[in-house]
Design a protein around this motif. Structure first.
Motif, mmCIF file in Angstrom:
data_model
loop_
_atom_site.group_PDB
_atom_site.id
_atom_site.type_symbol
_atom_site.label_atom_id
_atom_site.label_comp_id
_atom_site.label_asym_id
_atom_site.label_seq_id
_atom_site.Cartn_x
_atom_site.Cartn_y
_atom_site.Cartn_z
ATOM 1 N N GLY A 252 5.065 1.656 3.877
ATOM 2 C CA GLY A 252 4.484 1.122 2.639
ATOM 3 C C GLY A 252 5.430 1.157 1.449
ATOM 4 O O GLY A 252 6.650 1.048 1.579
ATOM 5 N N CYS B 290 8.141 -2.351 7.272
ATOM 6 C CA CYS B 290 8.231 -2.279 5.803
ATOM 7 C C CYS B 290 9.702 -2.226 5.395
ATOM 8 O O CYS B 290 10.128 -2.920 4.469
ATOM 9 C CB CYS B 290 7.535 -1.016 5.279
ATOM 10 S SG CYS B 290 5.865 -0.770 5.907
ATOM 11 N N GLY C 275 0.828 -1.204 0.000
ATOM 12 C CA GLY C 275 0.000 0.000 0.000
ATOM 13 C C GLY C 275 0.862 1.253 0.000
ATOM 14 O O GLY C 275 2.036 1.223 0.375
ATOM 15 N N SER D 31 -1.885 -0.881 11.658
ATOM 16 C CA SER D 31 -0.806 0.105 11.795
ATOM 17 C C SER D 31 -0.526 0.352 13.277
ATOM 18 O O SER D 31 -1.363 0.029 14.137
ATOM 19 C CB SER D 31 -1.206 1.426 11.135
ATOM 20 O OG SER D 31 -2.176 2.079 11.920
ATOM 21 N N THR D 32 0.631 0.917 13.560
ATOM 22 C CA THR D 32 0.988 1.235 14.943
ATOM 23 C C THR D 32 -0.090 2.106 15.583
ATOM 24 O O THR D 32 -0.399 1.967 16.767
ATOM 25 C CB THR D 32 2.343 1.992 14.962
ATOM 26 O OG1 THR D 32 3.281 1.188 14.261
ATOM 27 C CG2 THR D 32 2.835 2.247 16.366
ATOM 28 N N VAL E 293 1.289 -7.618 7.140
ATOM 29 C CA VAL E 293 0.821 -6.347 7.705
ATOM 30 C C VAL E 293 -0.669 -6.457 8.047
ATOM 31 O O VAL E 293 -1.473 -6.786 7.173
ATOM 32 C CB VAL E 293 1.024 -5.232 6.657
ATOM 33 C CG1 VAL E 293 0.422 -3.932 7.130
ATOM 34 C CG2 VAL E 293 2.495 -5.077 6.325
ATOM 35 N N LEU F 12 -5.162 -2.560 8.401
ATOM 36 C CA LEU F 12 -4.520 -2.587 7.089
ATOM 37 C C LEU F 12 -4.771 -3.926 6.393
ATOM 38 O O LEU F 12 -4.429 -4.104 5.227
ATOM 39 C CB LEU F 12 -3.020 -2.320 7.221
ATOM 40 C CG LEU F 12 -2.641 -0.973 7.871
ATOM 41 C CD1 LEU F 12 -1.134 -0.845 8.017
ATOM 42 C CD2 LEU F 12 -3.208 0.208 7.094
ATOM 43 N N GLN G 231 -2.519 9.018 4.957
ATOM 44 C CA GLN G 231 -1.887 8.896 6.281
ATOM 45 C C GLN G 231 -0.698 9.820 6.374
ATOM 46 O O GLN G 231 -0.194 10.348 5.374
ATOM 47 C CB GLN G 231 -1.469 7.463 6.576
ATOM 48 C CG GLN G 231 -0.284 6.946 5.789
ATOM 49 C CD GLN G 231 0.178 5.567 6.289
ATOM 50 O OE1 GLN G 231 0.617 5.411 7.425
ATOM 51 N NE2 GLN G 231 0.071 4.569 5.425
ATOM 52 N N HIS H 246 8.166 4.800 12.313
ATOM 53 C CA HIS H 246 7.102 4.621 11.319
ATOM 54 C C HIS H 246 7.677 3.918 10.070
ATOM 55 O O HIS H 246 8.625 4.407 9.468
ATOM 56 C CB HIS H 246 6.537 5.997 10.941
ATOM 57 C CG HIS H 246 5.480 5.963 9.886
ATOM 58 N ND1 HIS H 246 4.365 5.164 9.966
ATOM 59 C CD2 HIS H 246 5.355 6.638 8.726
ATOM 60 C CE1 HIS H 246 3.610 5.351 8.901
ATOM 61 N NE2 HIS H 246 4.191 6.235 8.128
ATOM 62 N N GLY H 247 7.109 2.754 9.761
ATOM 63 C CA GLY H 247 7.580 2.021 8.586
ATOM 64 C C GLY H 247 8.758 1.096 8.868
ATOM 65 O O GLY H 247 9.420 0.630 7.944
ATOM 66 N N MET I 70 1.075 -4.476 2.827
ATOM 67 C CA MET I 70 -0.370 -4.326 3.062
ATOM 68 C C MET I 70 -1.160 -4.852 1.852
ATOM 69 O O MET I 70 -1.036 -4.331 0.750
ATOM 70 C CB MET I 70 -0.666 -2.843 3.265
ATOM 71 C CG MET I 70 -2.115 -2.489 3.305
ATOM 72 S SD MET I 70 -2.294 -0.684 3.320
ATOM 73 C CE MET I 70 -4.078 -0.555 3.386
#
Ligand code: PLP
Length: 317
Positions: free
Chosen positions: A22, A269, A14, A121-122, A118, A127, A47, A265-266, A83
């Motif tokens: 993502g 991923c 995603g 999300s945190t 996934v 997702l 987001q 964040h991420g 995702m």
């Protein structure tokens, strides 16, 4: 650099328009590894670093079209999924992979596929629809070279069809989860320990209770089990341990000091994209995971301050 040294890799995931997770995190990671990144979008998200505001899934038929456009043209060396959002898109991905890679001969066999399962999300946004877990497990896991769940994802996956939800809170429960997930069909499982606390003593205890797999303490290498030690690990330090279990019975622990940071964040991923890149470059699974944990750790350590919330990692190091 000649073209042949830039292996093409594919992410199926995603979009994060704020650029930290993502598809965007995957492409930045591929580039940092010197890989050529192709990308198939399973969903748009609205987001930013403070959370996910909305999700707009790609129609499944269009996911399949993107897949054949890319796979008909480019010789992909490794693939990751992130995702997938719903059952239809998960099935579309599997259908397209099976159509392209028929497994009848070496050129038809599927490249290493890293599945980052996934789910949420945190910030707590869905997702992956809960009803898509079935397709993920029964259709994607059996063709995956590696799956990379974190604590919450492993608990969710293992509670599917079970009477109770397992609790993953130490190394033993991580190992049990890895082995239970392995029985669902992937070639290997990496249970990520970012949300589990471990100390040096916990690791020593874990090694001691797995004497049967023969471990050399502190030498950090054993016949069937290895501790790959990243950085200093004084006794009192809070450590992060990722546990890799493969089908051949080998267990590897990847140990590093915990960094207290909001720039995460991420992270998942980035880690799975880094593993995928390593595999595309010809690394063994264990070497690819080891390099990827270092890449991700340094990405958090040197993160730029971007956004008002849980910021992105640095992919340029
Ligand atoms: N958004 C997308 C599109 C993702 O694929 C993922 C994780 O895989 C996330 C968000 C999660 O980001 P976070 O690290 O904040 O949980």
């Amino acid at each position: 650099m000649s073209g042949s040294t830039v292996p093409p890799v594919l992410t199926i995931a995603g979009s994060d328009p704020s650029g930290g997770a993502g598809i965007q995190a995957d492409l930045k990671t591929f580039a940092a590894y010197g890989c050529y990144g192709a990308s198939i979008l399973t969903a748009l998200t609205a987001q930013n670093t403070t959370g996910v505001q909305d999700v707009f899934p790609t129609p499944a038929a269009f996911v399949e079209k993107q897949m054949s456009s890319v796979l008909d043209d480019i010789e992909i060396k490794a693939i990751k999924t992130g995702m997938l959002f719903d059952t239809e898109n998960t099935r579309a991905v599997v259908r397209a992979l099976k159509a392209r890679y028929t497994d009848h001969d070496a050129s038809g066999s599927i490249p290493p596929l890293v599945c980052d399962p996934v789910c949420v999300s945190t910030s707590g946004h869905t997702l992956l629809h809960p009803d898509a877990v079935e397709a993920l497990i029964s259709e994607l896991f059996p063709i995956s070279f590696l799956i990379t769940p974190n604590k919450a994802e492993a608990e969710l996956l293992l509670s599917h069809g079970a009477k109770s939800k397992p609790q993953i809170d130490d190394l033993e429960s991580m190992l049990k989860a890895a082995q239970d997930l392995l029985s669902l069909g992937p070639n290997a499982v990496l249970v990520k320990g970012g949300h589990v606390t471990a100390t040096h003593d916990d690791i020593q205890k874990f090694i001691a209770s797995h004497k049967d797999v023969h471990v050399l303490r502190d030498g950090l290498f054993g016949e069937n089990m290895e501790i790959l030690n990243i950085g200093r690990t004084p006794n009192s330090e809070q450590l992060v341990v990722d546990l890799l279990q493969d089908k051949a019975g080998k267990i590897s622990l990847f140990v590093r000091p915990r960094i207290e940071s909001t720039s995460t964040h991420g992270t998942g991923c980035t880690l799975s994209a880094a593993i995928t890149s390593g595999l595309a470059r010809g690394a063994s699974l264990e070497d690819a995971v080891r390099a990827a944990t270092v890449f991700t750790h340094r990405g958090i350590e040197t993160a730029p301050k971007i956004g008002k919330g849980n910021g992105p990692l640095n992919h340029l190091h």
